[in-house]
Design an enzyme around this catalytic site. Structure first.
Site, PDB file in Angstrom:
ATOM      1  N   GLU A  98     -11.231 -87.458  44.245  1.00 10.54           N
ATOM      2  CA  GLU A  98     -11.697 -86.252  43.555  1.00 10.54           C
ATOM      3  C   GLU A  98     -10.557 -85.700  42.691  1.00 10.54           C
ATOM      4  OE1 GLU A  98     -13.703 -84.451  42.179  1.00 10.54           O
ATOM      5  OE2 GLU A  98     -14.793 -83.262  43.654  1.00 10.54           O
ATOM      6  N   ASP A  99     -10.901 -85.031  41.598  1.00  8.37           N
ATOM      7  CA  ASP A  99      -9.829 -84.475  40.756  1.00  8.37           C
ATOM      8  C   ASP A  99      -9.267 -83.179  41.325  1.00  8.37           C
ATOM      9  OD1 ASP A  99     -12.225 -83.211  40.191  1.00  8.37           O
ATOM     10  OD2 ASP A  99     -11.819 -82.936  38.069  1.00  8.37           O
ATOM     11  N   ASP A 102     -11.368 -76.838  44.964  1.00 11.36           N
ATOM     12  CA  ASP A 102     -11.218 -75.427  44.597  1.00 11.36           C
ATOM     13  C   ASP A 102     -11.817 -74.593  45.742  1.00 11.36           C
ATOM     14  OD1 ASP A 102     -11.013 -73.031  43.277  1.00 11.36           O
ATOM     15  OD2 ASP A 102     -12.172 -73.599  41.541  1.00 11.36           O
ATOM     16  N   PHE A 151      -6.826 -71.639  35.996  1.00  7.51           N
ATOM     17  CA  PHE A 151      -7.801 -72.639  35.558  1.00  7.51           C
ATOM     18  C   PHE A 151      -7.074 -73.753  34.821  1.00  7.51           C
ATOM     19  CE2 PHE A 151     -11.318 -74.670  33.578  1.00  7.51           C
ATOM     20  CZ  PHE A 151     -12.290 -74.579  34.553  1.00  7.51           C
TER      21      PHE A 151
HETATM   22  C1  PRP Z   1     -15.288 -79.754  39.650  1.00 10.62           C
HETATM   23  C2  PRP Z   1     -14.338 -80.755  40.270  1.00 10.62           C
HETATM   24  C3  PRP Z   1     -14.827 -80.838  41.681  1.00 10.62           C
HETATM   25  C4  PRP Z   1     -15.362 -79.458  41.960  1.00 10.62           C
HETATM   26  C5  PRP Z   1     -14.376 -78.696  42.766  1.00 10.62           C
HETATM   27  O1  PRP Z   1     -16.419 -80.433  39.267  1.00 10.62           O
HETATM   28  O2  PRP Z   1     -14.412 -82.003  39.626  1.00 10.62           O
HETATM   29  O3  PRP Z   1     -15.855 -81.788  41.840  1.00 10.62           O
HETATM   30  O4  PRP Z   1     -15.561 -78.836  40.687  1.00 10.62           O
HETATM   31  O5  PRP Z   1     -14.792 -77.388  42.970  1.00 10.62           O
HETATM   32  P1  PRP Z   1     -15.182 -76.774  44.373  1.00 10.62           P
HETATM   33  O6  PRP Z   1     -14.117 -77.160  45.367  1.00 10.62           O
HETATM   34  O7  PRP Z   1     -15.191 -75.305  44.085  1.00 10.62           O
HETATM   35  O8  PRP Z   1     -16.535 -77.277  44.780  1.00 10.62           O
HETATM   36  P2  PRP Z   1     -17.418 -79.913  38.165  1.00 10.62           P
HETATM   37  O9  PRP Z   1     -18.620 -79.353  38.845  1.00 10.62           O
HETATM   38  O10 PRP Z   1     -16.699 -79.041  37.185  1.00 10.62           O
HETATM   39  O11 PRP Z   1     -17.880 -81.256  37.478  1.00 10.62           O
HETATM   40  P3  PRP Z   1     -17.010 -82.353  36.688  1.00 10.62           P
HETATM   41  O12 PRP Z   1     -16.301 -83.179  37.724  1.00 10.62           O
HETATM   42  O13 PRP Z   1     -18.031 -83.114  35.935  1.00 10.62           O
HETATM   43  O14 PRP Z   1     -16.031 -81.625  35.793  1.00 10.62           O
END
Ligand code: PRP
Length: 175
Positions: A98-99, A102, A151
């Site tokens: 995962e990237d 949060d 952010f």
């Molecule tokens: C982002 C990120 C994680 C998630 C983390 O995804 O890639 O999957 O939010 O946030 P959290 O811990 O609050 O759940 P996003 O929904 O922005 O989609 P993306 O990966 O396509 O950018």
């Protein structure tokens, strides 16, 4: 993005060094095992590509697509799965990549969903761990960098689908 100021947080060299360290640790931990790496689209694609190329053990890959943010900087708090796995993970060693973590909602939901498919083992590797904004308890097994708040964009991370291509990670600030 026009009224946003970008401040460099993690330069390219620091990212690549950390990715090499993570890859070495994962390679050692999974030596001799049949590893499937599951990337969470879209954000994880760049980190995952660098990580698997720095590893010295073979792996298979698959992806799921989860979205929680909708648009903008605030999490919607609702996780939506729009792409399923194409591989059976039953009795396999799974590493979810995962990237960013949060609120923790995405991974909490996804890990429970993947566990229902009875993998032999399941661990999580996150490039960034933003610890201050957790809404649910979640700890990754491997973490690239931790940060408090702010952010971030670049290295796969976006703001309204922009800036994923940047090789560095920046904090964005409203001017
Ligand atoms: C982002 C990120 C994680 C998630 C983390 O995804 O890639 O999957 O939010 O946030 P959290 O811990 O609050 O759940 P996003 O929904 O922005 O989609 P993306 O990966 O396509 O950018």
């Amino acid at each position: 993005m026009e009224n946003m100021k970008k401040e460099l947080l993690f330069p390219r060299d620091a990212i690549q060094t950390r990715v090499q360290e993570l890859a070495a640790q994962i390679s050692a931990d999974y030596q001799g095992r049949e590893l499937i790496i599951v990337g969470i689209l879209k954000g994880a694609f760049i980190f995952m590509a660098d990580l698997i190329r720095a590893m010295c053990i073979p792996c298979k890959i698959d992806f799921v697509r989860a979205a929680s943010y909708g648009t903008g900087a605030e999490s919607s708090g609702k996780v939506v799965l729009t792409k399923d796995l194409e591989t059976s993970i039953k009795d396999k060693d799974i590493l979810v990549v995962e990237d960013i973590i949060d609120t923790g909602l995405t991974l909490k939901y996804l890990v429970a969903w993947l566990q229902e498919r009875n993998p032999k083992s399941l661990k999580v590797c996150a490039f960034l761990d933003k610890r201050k904004r957790r809404k649910v308890h979640f700890e990754a097994d491997y973490v690239g960098f931790t940060m408090d708040d702010g952010f971030v964009v670049g290295y796969g991370l976006d703001f309204n689908e922009q800036s994923r291509f940047l090789p560095e990670v920046y904090i964005i600030k409203q001017e």
